[in-house]
Design an enzyme around this catalytic site. Structure first.
Site, mmCIF file in Angstrom:
data_model
loop_
_atom_site.group_PDB
_atom_site.id
_atom_site.type_symbol
_atom_site.label_atom_id
_atom_site.label_comp_id
_atom_site.label_asym_id
_atom_site.label_seq_id
_atom_site.Cartn_x
_atom_site.Cartn_y
_atom_site.Cartn_z
ATOM 1 N N SER A 116 0.830 -1.195 0.000
ATOM 2 C CA SER A 116 0.000 0.000 0.000
ATOM 3 C C SER A 116 0.877 1.263 0.000
ATOM 4 C CB SER A 116 -0.946 -0.046 1.209
ATOM 5 O OG SER A 116 -2.010 0.858 1.069
ATOM 6 N N ASP B 81 -9.387 -4.726 -6.166
ATOM 7 C CA ASP B 81 -8.860 -4.011 -5.001
ATOM 8 C C ASP B 81 -9.478 -2.624 -4.980
ATOM 9 O OD1 ASP B 81 -7.415 -2.607 -3.097
ATOM 10 O OD2 ASP B 81 -5.455 -3.317 -3.758
ATOM 11 N N HIS C 179 -7.356 -5.906 -0.696
ATOM 12 C CA HIS C 179 -6.139 -5.095 -0.631
ATOM 13 C C HIS C 179 -5.036 -5.759 0.193
ATOM 14 C CE1 HIS C 179 -4.008 -1.345 -1.129
ATOM 15 N NE2 HIS C 179 -3.937 -1.099 0.170
#
Length: 281
Positions: A105, A226, A255
């Site tokens: 991320s 996602d 995710h």
């Protein structure tokens, strides 16, 4: 007198395993190093693996406001550059060079920025669910409209713990309730004021100009679906990178593939590392 902590102590950093090469695992918003627990035993059989908690993490000692001293909501961490400098300092402290950096991320872009500043520290980058910008523009699909981000920020401000529970359900594959619960608990350990400040830093960021400066070989990993970083972002990043980049699309949703599809993620990592992991370590 308060004794100064080393950066590695403050960030709960440790090296697990042994081997000639080093792998760095960097978690994203709301997480801590425990999000890597499922893949760490496999990696540590072959590599020295550095795990740590970013200063915003709820896993960092909150006693007497330590977390706020480390992560000043209005201070240096208003940009990814500060995180990149922390990452560089951490690798220097452990005397690690030519590492395999696995960034999830927001840490994906942090790793990109750090690699531009200090390419000697990175042999390859593996970016999981990374995004240089989350907000759509006329010529870019980031996954969110500005109004979506405004609503997210407002929800964090009004009732952070309620938002955290809802966001965990959206971000993690709902077919895996234990993983949803794990991330929700990580999120809810963050101080609300820290979570709000960091959310603004993350969701309003635009680091598209960094991508074409990355010279370190890079693998961009995305799942089939996602909500935080759609597949279009992965292919956008690959197109912007000058060379040595490829995209791996995992046949799973959410995710957090390190939580919900860790064996498939290990197969992707093994492909990049030139290693076949035994699925029964």
């Amino acid at each position: 007198m308060v004794l100064e902590k080393t950066l590695s102590t403050a960030m709960n950093a440790k090296i697990v395993g042994s081997g000639g090469e080093a792998v760095v695992l960097a978690h994203g918003y709301g997480g801590d190093q425990s999000v890597w627990d499922k893949i760490l035993p496999y990696l540590s059989q072959h590599y020295r693996v550095l795990v740590f908690d970013w200063p915003f993490s709820g896993a960092v000692n909150n006693k007497d406001g330590d977390n706020l001293k480390l992560f000043d909501p209005a201070g240096k961490y208003s940009s990814y550059d500060a995180f990149a400098l922390d990452l560089i300092a951490l690798l220097d402290e452990f005397n690690l060079k030519s590492t395999v950096f696995v960034g999830h991320s927001m840490s994906g872009m942090i790793g990109c920025i750090a690699s531009v500043k200090r390419p000697d520290l990175f042999n390859s980058l593996i970016l999981i669910g990374a995004s240089p910008r989350y907000i759509n523009t006329d010529d870019y699909e980031g996954g969110f409209e500005m109004s979506d981000i405004t609503q997210i920020i407002s929800a964090i401000e009004s009732n952070y713990h309620n938002w955290a529970a809802n966001f965990a359900t959206l971000a993690v594959d709902t077919n895996d309730p234990p993983s949803v619960e794990k991330f929700a608990k990580c999120l809810q350990r963050m101080r609300p004021e820290v979570a709000l400040a960091l959310a603004k830093t993350v969701f309003y960021s635009d680091h598209r100009d960094v991508i074409d400066k990355v010279s370190t070989p890079c693998t961009i990993v995305s799942t089939s679906s996602d909500m935080a970083a759609p597949k279009t972002v992965a292919f956008y990043m690959q197109k912007k990178m000058k060379e040595n980049s490829n995209v791996e699309i995992m046949n799973t949703n959410g995710h957090f593939p390190q939580l919900t599809a860790h064996l498939e993620l290990l197969d992707v990592l093994g492909k990049v590392l030139g290693l076949k992991f035994d699925h029964d370590p």
